[in-house]
Design an enzyme around this catalytic site. Structure first.
Site, mmCIF file in Angstrom:
data_model
loop_
_atom_site.group_PDB
_atom_site.id
_atom_site.type_symbol
_atom_site.label_atom_id
_atom_site.label_comp_id
_atom_site.label_asym_id
_atom_site.label_seq_id
_atom_site.Cartn_x
_atom_site.Cartn_y
_atom_site.Cartn_z
ATOM 1 N N HIS A 199 0.836 -1.205 0.000
ATOM 2 C CA HIS A 199 0.000 0.000 0.000
ATOM 3 C C HIS A 199 0.872 1.257 0.000
ATOM 4 O O HIS A 199 2.030 1.247 0.436
ATOM 5 C CB HIS A 199 -0.932 0.009 1.214
ATOM 6 C CG HIS A 199 -0.208 0.108 2.530
ATOM 7 N ND1 HIS A 199 0.289 1.298 3.022
ATOM 8 C CD2 HIS A 199 0.101 -0.839 3.442
ATOM 9 C CE1 HIS A 199 0.872 1.081 4.179
ATOM 10 N NE2 HIS A 199 0.786 -0.205 4.468
ATOM 11 N N GLU A 248 -2.064 -6.830 7.835
ATOM 12 C CA GLU A 248 -0.741 -6.631 8.427
ATOM 13 C C GLU A 248 -0.671 -7.340 9.775
ATOM 14 O O GLU A 248 -1.710 -7.587 10.427
ATOM 15 C CB GLU A 248 -0.481 -5.126 8.609
ATOM 16 C CG GLU A 248 0.883 -4.773 9.188
ATOM 17 C CD GLU A 248 2.051 -5.196 8.299
ATOM 18 O OE1 GLU A 248 2.264 -6.420 8.186
ATOM 19 O OE2 GLU A 248 2.751 -4.323 7.770
#
Length: 206
Positions: free
Chosen positions: A19, A103
């Site tokens: 990202h 994550e």
């Protein structure tokens, strides 16, 4: 702990994008599973990676239709995927998410910088510096734990895939694919303005 991570599965063609930047990335804050949005730099990085990927596929004579598009469900990865797909001239919403690509969580450490934690929790910070891969933050996950989660996803990748996820996910994924040591894996660079390609058993960058 083994000397290297094991390549449990070798996908034929896997493209990975981290990202774009968030304000917490810029400030060095442990972000984990906190849903922090992209900042303007991160938005540009995501859009740029879409253009970069479109050019790569065009040069290789490939079309996006042969790929499965999958992202972590967190907001920053979804926005990145949507900007990537827009840059490729595709419907931004036509992708799926997978919770296993989230994550790793830093638990009680999320929101703090390492410098702040050296004051608040110096003993654990010292433990982390000795074994970043195996260290478990309070109420959090280690890279070793994340590896097990991501490995479950990787074993199911049987078609060309474009994945948008996180820095920690990128580290353990590369560690497995490239059969790196845990120590090396935990310290890998995880750029937000480049695209990682695993094709025919070899890594490259675009």
């Amino acid at each position: 702990m083994t000397d290297t991570l094991t390549r449990i599965h070798d996908p034929r063609f896997l493209i990975f994008i981290r990202h774009g930047q968030t304000d917490w990335n810029r400030e060095g804050r442990m972000q984990g599973q906190k849903d922090i949005p992209l900042n303007p730099v991160g938005q540009e990085q995501a859009s740029g990676n879409g253009l970069r990927l479109a050019a790569y596929l065009a040069e290789a004579g490939l079309t996006a239709e042969v790929f499965d598009f999958v992202a972590s469900p967190l907001g920053r990865t979804r926005e990145t995927m949507e900007r990537v797909r827009t840059g490729m001239g595709l419907d931004p919403a036509a992708y799926r998410t997978d919770d296993r690509l989230k994550e790793l969580t830093f638990g009680a450490w999320e929101g703090f910088t390492l410098e702040e934690l050296k004051v608040r929790d110096p003993q654990r910070v010292a433990e982390r510096s000795r074994d970043k891969y195996g260290f478990v933050p309070p109420q959090g996950e280690s890279y070793a734990m994340l590896r097990e989660r991501v490995a479950g996803w990787l074993t199911e990748v049987h078609e060309p895939t474009i994945c948008v996820a996180h820095g920690g996910v990128m580290r353990v994924l590369r560690g497995m694919l490239e059969e790196l040591s845990p120590r090396h894996t935990a310290k890998l660079d995880v750029p937000q303005d480049r695209v990682f390609v695993w094709k025919d058993g070899a890594p490259s960058w675009i």
